[in-house]
Design a protein around this motif. Sequence first.
Motif: not given
Lengths: 531, 313
Positions: B276-289
């Motif tokens: 969905a190109r949900d940028f805020p979610t992708i960014q946060a999840v990858i940082l968390l990982f």
Amino acid sequence: MFDTARRGLLKGAVAAMVMSLGLTVAGSAAQAETTLKVVPHSDLKILDPIWTTAYISRNHGYMIYDTLFSLDEAGNIQPQMVDTVTTSDDGLTITMTLRDGLSWHDGAPVTAADCVASIKRWGSKDAMGQKMMSFVDSLEATDDKTITFKLNSQTGLVTLALAKPSSNVPFMMPERVANTPASEQISEFIGSGPFVFKNDEWEPGTRIVYEKFADYVPRSEPASGLAGGKIAKVDRVEWLPIRDQQQAVNALKAGELDYIEGLPHDLLPLVESDENIKIVDFNPAGNQFTFRYNVLHPPFDNPKMRQALLYAFNQEDFLQAQIGNPDYYKLCKAMFGCGMPFETTAHMDGLLESNFDKARELIKEAGYDGTPIVLMHSTDLAVLTNLAPVAKDLMEAVGLNVDMQSMDWQTLVARRAKKDAPADGGWNAFITSWTAGDLFNPVAMAFLNSGCDKALFGWPCDEKIEGMRDAFARATTKEEQLKIVEDIQGAWFEYPTHIHLGQWNGPTATRSNIDGVLPTGAAVFWNIAKN
Amino acid sequence: MLSYLFRRLLATIPVMLLVAVFVFMLLRLTPGDPAAIIAGDYASDAQIAEIRGKLGLDKPLAVQFMVWIGNMFQGDFGESFFYKKQVGELIAARLEPTLSLSLLTIFLTVCIAVPMGTLAAYRQGSWLDRGIMGFSVLGFSLPVFVIGYMLIYLFSIELGWLPVQGYQRIGDGLWGWLSRLILPSLALSVVFVAFIARMTRTSVLEVLGEDYIRTARAKGQTETRVLMRHALRNAAVPIVTVIGLSFAILIGGVVVTESVFNLPGLGLLTVEAVLARDFPTIQAVILLFSFIYVLINLAIDVSYTLLDPRIRY
């Protein structure tokens, strides 16, 4: 001492486990209410059905909101929240009175002021709403239950637009919610429809919960299409988005689910032989595959090139490649849908029959120089995947040079908005699908909009078609409208905006104890009983 | 040791910053426009542009990045473009299923793989060894979704013992929680059992040839004691490393399993957000990982000091 402590600990652990299991059983007992478990066609992400045209948001709208008018099974306009509607002798004043007993989910009564605000918000966003509002001089709540339209000229569009069955549907919202600018999403989800959205139980991506609205007063007429009495026959509806459709079928077979909205055609054999499952169709009017040209760039800036494809294509090849099972598709040359109120095949003779000679003749006349045609191919939406390769084959068969570029749907969506030349990241054509409810008349059909920059991607620009769409909006009788529809199909042949590639139906699978699925065109859950 | 821990934690800051820049740029360079997706298939150009403005996507990239980083330092991961909910809230809701699945899978894996690998090493060349190694090859070769579907067919559809799909929170009942995790954990553990059993076998085999094992046997120690106290403990460093990394992979990379069993975990959230190109979610999840990877690596390094007294920091 140690042993005693350890025994105590063990006892505690066992007690906790027993209590935990007990709680589960108690929980099950408390859930004696009927819950319909549904796999929707996609996850619900946006809760404002006016903000987006996504079908899943529209379906959410039908759960919690109500409409002033609706289309019945035969496609006729019927009052829904409205009790009576009167038109003045000169046709310039329309007065609608709300029926008794309507209330919002928070208990407040539905007023005409709420409806006026809702119509204005929808009318500023939706294409058909904008067209309708262009006829409106003033729109006011003259008392708590009366909505008055003052028009600048006669039109049959007001009730037709307010009964629009698909995105964006003119759903009624409380005034404070409807006063949210159409450019912003609403943040309060209170409607007056047959179900209440449980925001506190919403788990994004996982579970969307609705409860029956106990105070809903349905119309007395039997349910028919989207019209008639909306009686919620289950206490609770849970939407459970499952990405893996094979797994959804497994869960349906195991009785964990009740309803799969969009069953892929290739999984039909898995459920057809299961006596606990039945196949239903809530959208008998079906859907239409559509080929869209970009008229801004060569070669489709030339209407003759576009006409060439009307001759080169045939619907059977597309439908066979994508749907396969003839029980689920039909050839339909009527641009506004077969089985729909404005069905006509006027001006369609000889088209869509793969007349390659005629197509080559037109291409030659157009002076096509072999420029590659960028055809965007969506690879991740199962229902579209096989279509572009068929188009490529047919186009190459008449001597066109096709550059089919594969991409995921969201990339396609972003790219189709670009007006750049195809060689610079733009495009020439792509294929999509519309539900019949979005195509049912010339004003609703967005791909027919030929308003140049105001038109959808592809940007057709033709005064004649636009004039006819206006004339349709002004027409006040069905006969007048039908005549205009026939003429529009003629104008469309002269200036093709898109090509309809055939009608198809998507099966819905339910457990066999589920009854009352209505032919509405959208997945709605009133009238459905779980026996 | 404390100063080592402090230095390692300090070193995570530049790592996280690098990841942040990389993820941010990668997302902006990838085709796809969240505004067009939000607006819906049939929205006009003007509607899309309006949404782009509302999301702040019309601002220069440098401004967007600074706003995001600034908010991150204040603990604000942003709001999902689609769900209009705080990303932190979305991630928190997905942590329990992912952690439950990962922990159960690692528990099953360790309980099965370490004894299997040790036995295979001890009985090197025997039918038992060949059988275990055969299973390992099979475990590597079979995709998780195939194993998942086979388990579902047998235990859910044919026998009706376990649910086909879904997740129930542990607070809503222990059996409901466990029953929905048994099949995905089993499916997922096959590949990890194969991997770790093989690793354990190799590691233990190396140790079994050492002089101190011969010495232990010469001193009259039982074979069990030789294996457990001398061989396995000395072979533990690479095994623990692999178990730790497996756990990290499980936290972030069990998308297929979560998809097949419809478990609302972090992997599925990531895929949905990417599509969905949900940028805020992708960014946060990858940082968390990334943060979890760094922490797990640190935990693995620290565990070496417990397993091998010769290692000191």
